[in-house]
Design a protein around this motif. Structure first.
Motif, mmCIF file in Angstrom:
data_model
loop_
_atom_site.group_PDB
_atom_site.id
_atom_site.type_symbol
_atom_site.label_atom_id
_atom_site.label_comp_id
_atom_site.label_asym_id
_atom_site.label_seq_id
_atom_site.Cartn_x
_atom_site.Cartn_y
_atom_site.Cartn_z
ATOM 1 N N UNK A 172 0.811 -1.220 0.000
ATOM 2 C CA UNK A 172 0.000 0.000 0.000
ATOM 3 C C UNK A 172 0.846 1.272 0.000
ATOM 4 N N UNK A 173 1.979 1.257 0.694
ATOM 5 C CA UNK A 173 2.810 2.465 0.812
ATOM 6 C C UNK A 173 3.311 2.971 -0.540
ATOM 7 N N UNK A 174 3.848 2.116 -1.422
ATOM 8 C CA UNK A 174 4.300 2.629 -2.727
ATOM 9 C C UNK A 174 3.168 3.225 -3.556
ATOM 10 N N UNK A 175 1.940 2.724 -3.367
ATOM 11 C CA UNK A 175 0.816 3.241 -4.140
ATOM 12 C C UNK A 175 0.294 4.555 -3.569
ATOM 13 N N UNK A 176 0.169 4.610 -2.250
ATOM 14 C CA UNK A 176 -0.380 5.815 -1.615
ATOM 15 C C UNK A 176 0.659 6.915 -1.430
ATOM 16 N N UNK A 201 7.819 8.022 -0.879
ATOM 17 C CA UNK A 201 8.187 7.728 0.507
ATOM 18 C C UNK A 201 9.052 6.474 0.588
ATOM 19 N N UNK A 202 10.070 6.517 1.418
ATOM 20 C CA UNK A 202 10.930 5.356 1.651
ATOM 21 C C UNK A 202 10.349 4.532 2.792
ATOM 22 N N UNK A 203 10.096 3.279 2.541
ATOM 23 C CA UNK A 203 9.509 2.394 3.556
ATOM 24 C C UNK A 203 10.609 1.621 4.276
ATOM 25 N N UNK A 204 10.693 1.847 5.582
ATOM 26 C CA UNK A 204 11.661 1.115 6.413
ATOM 27 C C UNK A 204 10.924 0.353 7.497
ATOM 28 N N UNK A 205 11.574 -0.687 7.992
ATOM 29 C CA UNK A 205 11.041 -1.408 9.142
ATOM 30 C C UNK A 205 11.609 -0.799 10.421
ATOM 31 N N UNK A 206 10.840 -0.885 11.472
ATOM 32 C CA UNK A 206 11.256 -0.314 12.750
ATOM 33 C C UNK A 206 12.293 -1.201 13.412
#
Length: 272
Positions: free
Chosen positions: A4-8, A12-17
């Protein structure tokens, strides 16, 4: 979430916590820390210091080889998503040194552990957290609840200065004399002129009446009498936590009329 993050949020760079990753393997890592005295220090250094992915990969291979963990299933799982949470893979993205969602996780931890109800409003929770008082006297605890944190801190400073004075009763039950208490060994002649005076303070706790020209003297009387509450009539609302509980204008954005007949838009007024 990963889809969902790449589409919305395409930019934005998606990282894990990192905090969640470490929490997941906390018990396993604790065993390694206990078994190998130097493992924790070396493991932490590998997570924090490599500048580039290649440098990290070399340091990781050296670590697992040193402690014979090449075929360890847990260690293999730990590194499986390394490109999603190891800082070395994000050097081209400015993250302000943030590696986890710790700012929100600390509050989530409080809520999840049952310290407050899950339905509790955060602003109400914050209003109920009061500063630690210097004493257990009722009037000071009352001030810490009613005043804002900043104002109460100022009042506590005045309370400390009030300890320079002493109080004594007079023949009249509601009148006291407050005088400066010089330190032992100081010559009376060396004291300032104002410190040689005795100040009359009217104090009637039952009717909540306190009168004096110098507020430190009243603070001293409060310490002397130790009433259960601080008189409400001496507390200005603008210094309290409920200063905005009854705003002049409605918070909804439409025309409202104040007591003086003026009319305006609430939100527009705040913004301007």
């Amino acid at each position: 979430m990963a889809k969902a993050i790449p589409q919305s949020f395409p930019n934005t760079v998606h990282k894990l916590c990192r905090w969640h990753i470490m929490k997941k393997y906390r018990e396993y890592l604790a065993l390694l820390y206990k078994k190998y005295k130097t493992f924790k220090e070396e493991f932490t250094a590998i997570l924090n210091w490599p500048l580039m992915p290649m440098e990290f990969e070399d340091a990781r291979a050296e670590l697992v080889h040193k402690y014979n963990l090449e075929n360890d299933q847990m260690m293999m799982q730990l590194w499986s998503d390394r490109k999603m949470w190891i800082s070395a893979y994000y050097k081209n993205s400015f993250c302000a040194r943030m590696t986890s969602t710790q700012r929100s996780e600390s509050m989530n931890h409080v809520l999840k552990k049952g310290f407050v109800k899950g339905t509790q409003n955060l602003h109400k929770f914050a209003m109920r957290t009061n500063p630690v008082t210097k004493t257990t006297y009722g009037y000071e605890e009352d001030m810490s609840i009613k005043y804002t944190r900043a104002v109460y801190t100022g009042m506590r400073t005045r309370m400390r200065k009030a300890m320079l004075f002493r109080a004594k009763r007079t023949t009249e039950p509601t009148k006291y004399l407050v005088y400066y208490h010089n330190k032992p060994g100081h010559d009376d002649e060396e004291r300032f002129s104002w410190s040689k005076h005795e100040f009359q303070v009217v104090a009637d706790p039952e009717n909540e009446i306190y009168e004096c020209l110098f507020c430190l003297h009243i603070m001293n009387i409060l310490d002397y009498l130790k009433p259960e509450k601080f008189p409400n009539k001496y507390i200005l609302k603008r210094y309290t936590k409920t200063a905005k509980s009854q705003p002049t204008f409605d918070t909804r954005d439409y025309n409202t009329t104040a007591s003086d007949g003026r009319s305006r838009l609430s939100k527009q007024d705040i913004l301007l």
